[in-house]
Design an enzyme around this catalytic site. Structure first.
Site, PDB file in Angstrom:
ATOM      1  N   GLY A  10       0.904  -1.322  -0.034  1.00  0.00           N
ATOM      2  CA  GLY A  10       0.072   0.120   0.142  1.00  0.00           C
ATOM      3  C   GLY A  10       0.779   1.252  -0.107  1.00  0.00           C
ATOM      4  N   ILE A  37      -6.959  -9.833   6.868  1.00  0.00           N
ATOM      5  CA  ILE A  37      -7.156  -9.476   8.328  1.00  0.00           C
ATOM      6  C   ILE A  37      -8.259  -9.750   9.014  1.00  0.00           C
ATOM      7  CG2 ILE A  37      -7.714  -6.774   8.169  1.00  0.00           C
ATOM      8  CD1 ILE A  37      -4.553  -8.177   9.752  1.00  0.00           C
ATOM      9  N   ALA A  60      -6.521  -1.393   5.851  1.00  0.00           N
ATOM     10  CA  ALA A  60      -7.777  -0.810   6.164  1.00  0.00           C
ATOM     11  C   ALA A  60      -8.814  -1.108   4.885  1.00  0.00           C
ATOM     12  CB  ALA A  60      -7.710   0.638   6.328  1.00  0.00           C
ATOM     13  N   TYR A 125     -16.704   4.818   8.288  1.00  0.00           N
ATOM     14  CA  TYR A 125     -15.195   4.772   8.153  1.00  0.00           C
ATOM     15  C   TYR A 125     -14.592   4.875   9.432  1.00  0.00           C
ATOM     16  CZ  TYR A 125     -10.342   5.885   7.337  1.00  0.00           C
ATOM     17  OH  TYR A 125      -8.820   5.846   7.479  1.00  0.00           O
ATOM     18  N   LYS A 129     -12.903   2.651  12.135  1.00  0.00           N
ATOM     19  CA  LYS A 129     -11.508   2.796  12.889  1.00  0.00           C
ATOM     20  C   LYS A 129     -11.426   3.110  14.290  1.00  0.00           C
ATOM     21  CE  LYS A 129      -7.980   3.174  10.225  1.00  0.00           C
ATOM     22  NZ  LYS A 129      -7.001   2.322   9.698  1.00  0.00           N
TER      23      LYS A 129
HETATM   24  N1  LIG Z   1      -4.958   7.448   2.558  1.00  0.00           N
HETATM   25  C1  LIG Z   1      -5.279   8.488   3.419  1.00  0.00           C
HETATM   26  O1  LIG Z   1      -5.389   9.722   3.178  1.00  0.00           O
HETATM   27  C2  LIG Z   1      -5.476   8.116   5.050  1.00  0.00           C
HETATM   28  C3  LIG Z   1      -5.541   9.269   5.905  1.00  0.00           C
HETATM   29  C4  LIG Z   1      -5.713   8.735   7.244  1.00  0.00           C
HETATM   30  C5  LIG Z   1      -5.606   7.642   7.702  1.00  0.00           C
HETATM   31  N2  LIG Z   1      -5.147   6.351   6.555  1.00  0.00           N
HETATM   32  C6  LIG Z   1      -4.846   5.029   7.025  1.00  0.00           C
HETATM   33  O2  LIG Z   1      -3.636   4.767   6.726  1.00  0.00           O
HETATM   34  C7  LIG Z   1      -3.655   3.287   6.539  1.00  0.00           C
HETATM   35  C8  LIG Z   1      -2.777   3.064   5.261  1.00  0.00           C
HETATM   36  O3  LIG Z   1      -3.386   3.836   3.907  1.00  0.00           O
HETATM   37  P1  LIG Z   1      -2.887   3.858   2.653  1.00  0.00           P
HETATM   38  O4  LIG Z   1      -3.173   5.037   1.991  1.00  0.00           O
HETATM   39  O5  LIG Z   1      -1.411   3.205   2.675  1.00  0.00           O
HETATM   40  O6  LIG Z   1      -3.885   2.738   1.920  1.00  0.00           O
HETATM   41  P2  LIG Z   1      -3.734   1.577   0.639  1.00  0.00           P
HETATM   42  O7  LIG Z   1      -2.627   2.069  -0.217  1.00  0.00           O
HETATM   43  O8  LIG Z   1      -4.905   1.611   0.173  1.00  0.00           O
HETATM   44  O9  LIG Z   1      -2.960   0.317   1.422  1.00  0.00           O
HETATM   45  C9  LIG Z   1      -3.910  -0.459   2.429  1.00  0.00           C
HETATM   46  C10 LIG Z   1      -3.331  -1.877   2.139  1.00  0.00           C
HETATM   47  O10 LIG Z   1      -4.260  -2.699   3.062  1.00  0.00           O
HETATM   48  C11 LIG Z   1      -4.389  -3.785   2.099  1.00  0.00           C
HETATM   49  N3  LIG Z   1      -5.672  -4.309   2.687  1.00  0.00           N
HETATM   50  C12 LIG Z   1      -6.980  -3.937   2.551  1.00  0.00           C
HETATM   51  N4  LIG Z   1      -8.213  -4.889   3.076  1.00  0.00           N
HETATM   52  C13 LIG Z   1      -7.367  -5.778   3.698  1.00  0.00           C
HETATM   53  C14 LIG Z   1      -7.929  -6.755   4.170  1.00  0.00           C
HETATM   54  N5  LIG Z   1      -9.201  -7.238   4.470  1.00  0.00           N
HETATM   55  N6  LIG Z   1      -6.788  -7.787   4.790  1.00  0.00           N
HETATM   56  C15 LIG Z   1      -5.554  -7.495   4.617  1.00  0.00           C
HETATM   57  N7  LIG Z   1      -5.026  -6.479   3.779  1.00  0.00           N
HETATM   58  C16 LIG Z   1      -5.942  -5.370   3.220  1.00  0.00           C
HETATM   59  C17 LIG Z   1      -4.361  -3.345   0.821  1.00  0.00           C
HETATM   60  O11 LIG Z   1      -4.223  -4.604  -0.176  1.00  0.00           O
HETATM   61  P3  LIG Z   1      -5.593  -4.599  -1.276  1.00  0.00           P
HETATM   62  O12 LIG Z   1      -5.323  -3.243  -2.174  1.00  0.00           O
HETATM   63  O13 LIG Z   1      -4.940  -5.662  -2.112  1.00  0.00           O
HETATM   64  O14 LIG Z   1      -6.919  -5.008  -0.882  1.00  0.00           O
HETATM   65  C18 LIG Z   1      -3.375  -2.415   0.820  1.00  0.00           C
HETATM   66  O15 LIG Z   1      -2.307  -3.189   0.775  1.00  0.00           O
HETATM   67  C19 LIG Z   1      -5.007   2.951   6.835  1.00  0.00           C
HETATM   68  O16 LIG Z   1      -5.042   2.276   7.840  1.00  0.00           O
HETATM   69  C20 LIG Z   1      -5.727   4.155   6.583  1.00  0.00           C
HETATM   70  O17 LIG Z   1      -6.983   3.875   7.441  1.00  0.00           O
HETATM   71  C21 LIG Z   1      -4.953   6.854   5.303  1.00  0.00           C
END
Ligand SMILES: NC(=O)c1ccc[n+]([C@@H]2O[C@H](COP(=O)([O-])OP(=O)(O)OC[C@H]3O[C@@H](n4cnc5c(N)ncnc54)[C@H](OP(=O)(O)O)[C@@H]3O)[C@@H](O)[C@H]2O)c1
Length: 291
Positions: A10, A37, A60, A125, A129
């Site tokens: 991710g 997860i 997530a 969401y 969380k």
């Molecule tokens: N992006 C933002 O703006 C933001 C802001 C605040 C907080 N966050 C938090 O930051 C974290 C990381 O975000 P990111 O931007 O890196 O997101 P991302 O690029 O979408 O990465 C999320 C990762 O989690 C995996 N995943 C999703 N569902 C899953 C499941 N059921 N079991 C196992 N793996 C799973 C995805 O794999 P697949 O794609 O293959 O499903 C992907 O590898 C998250 O916890 C999010 O809540 C993000």
């Protein structure tokens, strides 16, 4: 230190993997293909065989609209997934570092939120969380919950079709030549490289608890866009909009700036200013044209 990164392909997971490896940690980078997860039994064999010291959970279900229409999945991944990890962390004695979000707040405070402020999520969401956070606080012994906001990094965000705000702004400017951005919604955009370094620092420090880990300062989305175009010297007509111009299908906090109070008090806050982070990202992605 033996570290497992969950969600390692991710946006955040990629930089966390690099950051832990750069510190000499033995990292096992796991993707959704390796671990589901929300499935309580799935990772059991992994804990047994890998015997991690630290597990970092970036996984997530975090497309805000999808969470609203699929609340069961949102809670299965974001809340129960965190619960399973909390239970495993006690049983298998690893430190759990769990990534959470500014969306646990409603935005009504209008000043930076500290870890002591009472959360009040506005959408599914945020609620899912927050439930994940509560399961960890109730069930884990050695943990760090790390709240970030407005993440952007060089690796594609998988839940957002590979995009982040910076990429979206540059794409729109190049395709249309003009962009309208809300000037009445405030955040602290968080560069994944800076946040990954902060997570490593937390992992190495041995402290436990809830931490806000965003860059210093704050901006409106309009100010963020303005800085992106200025640093990249992108010719564009940028117009201020109000949130009423873009009615959201799902309610979101209009003000979700986080203050790194707990990190600061522990002497661990190494997050740079948000403008420095933006320049770092633009340099990493070859977009910086400032000098
Ligand atoms: N992006 C933002 O703006 C933001 C802001 C605040 C907080 N966050 C938090 O930051 C974290 C990381 O975000 P990111 O931007 O890196 O997101 P991302 O690029 O979408 O990465 C999320 C990762 O989690 C995996 N995943 C999703 N569902 C899953 C499941 N059921 N079991 C196992 N793996 C799973 C995805 O794999 P697949 O794609 O293959 O499903 C992907 O590898 C998250 O916890 C999010 O809540 C993000």
């Amino acid at each position: 230190m033996r570290t497992i990164i969950l969600g390692a392909n991710g946006q955040f997971g990629c930089d966390l993997t690099k950051a832990f490896r750069a510190r000499g940690s033995e990292v096992t980078a796991l993707t959704h293909q390796d671990v589901e997860i929300s499935d309580v039994a799935a990772p059991e064999a992994l804990w047994e065989s890998l015997k991690p010291d630290v597990v970092v959970n970036t996984t997530a279900f975090h497309n805000v609209e999808a969470c609203e229409s699929e609340p069961r999945t949102a809670f299965a991944v974001n809340a129960l997934g965190a619960r399973h990890l909390a239970v495993a962390s006690v049983q298998h004695r690893f430190k759990l570092i769990h990534i959470s979000t500014d969306y646990v707040f409603d935005g009504a405070k209008g000043r930076p939120y500290t870890e002591e402020d009472l959360p009040r999520p506005l959408n599914t969401y945020g609620n899912s969380k927050l439930s994940g956070e509560y399961f960890i606080q109730a069930g884990a012994k050695d943990y760090a919950i790390v709240r970030v906001s407005g993440l952007y990094g060089a690796a594609p965000c998988r839940a957002k079709k590979g995009l982040n705000f910076v990429k979206t702004m540059l794409k729109l400017a190049r395709e249309r030549g003009e962009v309208k951005v809300t000037a009445d919604e405030f955040v602290t955009p968080t560069y994944t490289v800076a946040s990954a370094a902060q997570v490593v620092k937390l992992a190495e420090s041995g402290v436990s608890g809830l931490f806000h880990a965003t860059p210093q300062g704050q901006c409106s989305w309009y100010e963020f866009a303005e800085a992106i175009f200025r640093y990249t010297r992108t010719p564009v007509k940028l117009t201020r909009a109000s949130s009423a111009d873009f009615p959201a299908k799902v309610p979101r906090p209009r003000y979700s700036v986080l203050e790194n109070k707990a990190l600061r008090e522990a002497g661990l806050d190494i997050m740079p200013d948000w403008t420095e982070c933006l320049r770092g990202y633009l340099m990493e992605t070859g977009e910086l044209r400032e000098e």
